[in-house]
Design a protein around this motif. Structure first.
Motif, PDB file in Angstrom:
ATOM      1  N   ILE A 128       0.808  -1.216   0.000  1.00  0.00           N
ATOM      2  CA  ILE A 128       0.000   0.000   0.000  1.00  0.00           C
ATOM      3  C   ILE A 128       0.843   1.270   0.000  1.00  0.00           C
ATOM      4  N   LYS A 129       1.911   1.271   0.799  1.00  0.00           N
ATOM      5  CA  LYS A 129       2.701   2.497   0.946  1.00  0.00           C
ATOM      6  C   LYS A 129       4.148   2.146   1.258  1.00  0.00           C
ATOM      7  N   SER A 130       5.076   3.030   0.841  1.00  0.00           N
ATOM      8  CA  SER A 130       6.502   2.871   1.101  1.00  0.00           C
ATOM      9  C   SER A 130       7.068   4.142   1.699  1.00  0.00           C
ATOM     10  N   PHE A 131       8.147   3.983   2.457  1.00  0.00           N
ATOM     11  CA  PHE A 131       8.903   5.125   2.966  1.00  0.00           C
ATOM     12  C   PHE A 131      10.349   4.697   3.072  1.00  0.00           C
ATOM     13  N   LYS A 132      11.270   5.540   2.596  1.00  0.00           N
ATOM     14  CA  LYS A 132      12.700   5.246   2.664  1.00  0.00           C
ATOM     15  C   LYS A 132      13.363   6.279   3.553  1.00  0.00           C
ATOM     16  N   ALA A 178       6.000   0.922  14.654  1.00  0.00           N
ATOM     17  CA  ALA A 178       4.845   0.893  15.562  1.00  0.00           C
ATOM     18  C   ALA A 178       3.731   1.763  15.007  1.00  0.00           C
ATOM     19  N   TRP A 179       2.502   1.361  15.260  1.00  0.00           N
ATOM     20  CA  TRP A 179       1.300   2.094  14.825  1.00  0.00           C
ATOM     21  C   TRP A 179       0.744   2.915  15.986  1.00  0.00           C
ATOM     22  N   ASN A 180       0.062   4.008  15.648  1.00  0.00           N
ATOM     23  CA  ASN A 180      -0.746   4.672  16.670  1.00  0.00           C
ATOM     24  C   ASN A 180      -2.095   3.962  16.731  1.00  0.00           C
ATOM     25  N   ARG A 216      -1.013   6.751  11.643  1.00  0.00           N
ATOM     26  CA  ARG A 216       0.426   7.011  11.582  1.00  0.00           C
ATOM     27  C   ARG A 216       1.210   5.747  11.930  1.00  0.00           C
ATOM     28  N   VAL A 217       2.395   5.670  11.315  1.00  0.00           N
ATOM     29  CA  VAL A 217       3.340   4.599  11.630  1.00  0.00           C
ATOM     30  C   VAL A 217       4.671   5.267  11.967  1.00  0.00           C
ATOM     31  N   ALA A 218       5.279   4.850  13.063  1.00  0.00           N
ATOM     32  CA  ALA A 218       6.584   5.365  13.453  1.00  0.00           C
ATOM     33  C   ALA A 218       7.646   4.326  13.113  1.00  0.00           C
ATOM     34  N   ILE A 262       5.132   8.546   9.871  1.00  0.00           N
ATOM     35  CA  ILE A 262       4.591   8.582   8.523  1.00  0.00           C
ATOM     36  C   ILE A 262       3.071   8.583   8.598  1.00  0.00           C
ATOM     37  N   ASP A 263       2.454   9.535   7.907  1.00  0.00           N
ATOM     38  CA  ASP A 263       0.991   9.568   7.846  1.00  0.00           C
ATOM     39  C   ASP A 263       0.494   8.403   7.007  1.00  0.00           C
TER      40      ASP A 263
END
Length: 93
Positions: free
Chosen positions: A55-59, A68-70, A75-77, A88-89
């Protein structure tokens, strides 16, 4: 890659293969609908658990040691070896 297993019978349900380096941390979202995975290459992926779709990526810079999720699943930390925590939103598709 990340493998999802059926704990009742030990069968592999799904293989999530997008990571190029070892995955060091995974976290299910509070609802169990999504999975975040972080690798030693600093890559974060978010997956739909039901169908295995990415679904989503972050580098980021450095290896990811924890994700970890809120509680709201917005959000994901990710904690990086470079002493950075990125938040990350996440918007549900």
């Amino acid at each position: 890659s990340v493998r999802l297993w059926n704990v009742a019978n030990g069968s592999c349900l799904r293989i999530l293969s997008r990571h190029r380096e070892s995955v060091y941390s995974v976290a299910f979202s509070p609802s169990g609908e999504y999975l975040a995975s972080g690798s030693l290459a600093g890559q974060l992926y978010i997956w739909n658990v039901g169908d295995g779709v990415h679904i989503k990526s972050f580098k980021g810079k450095g290896d990811i040691y924890e994700v970890a999720w809120n509680v709201e699943e917005t959000r994901v930390a990710a904690c990086f070896s470079s002493n950075v925590v990125s938040v990350i939103d996440f918007k549900k598709p």
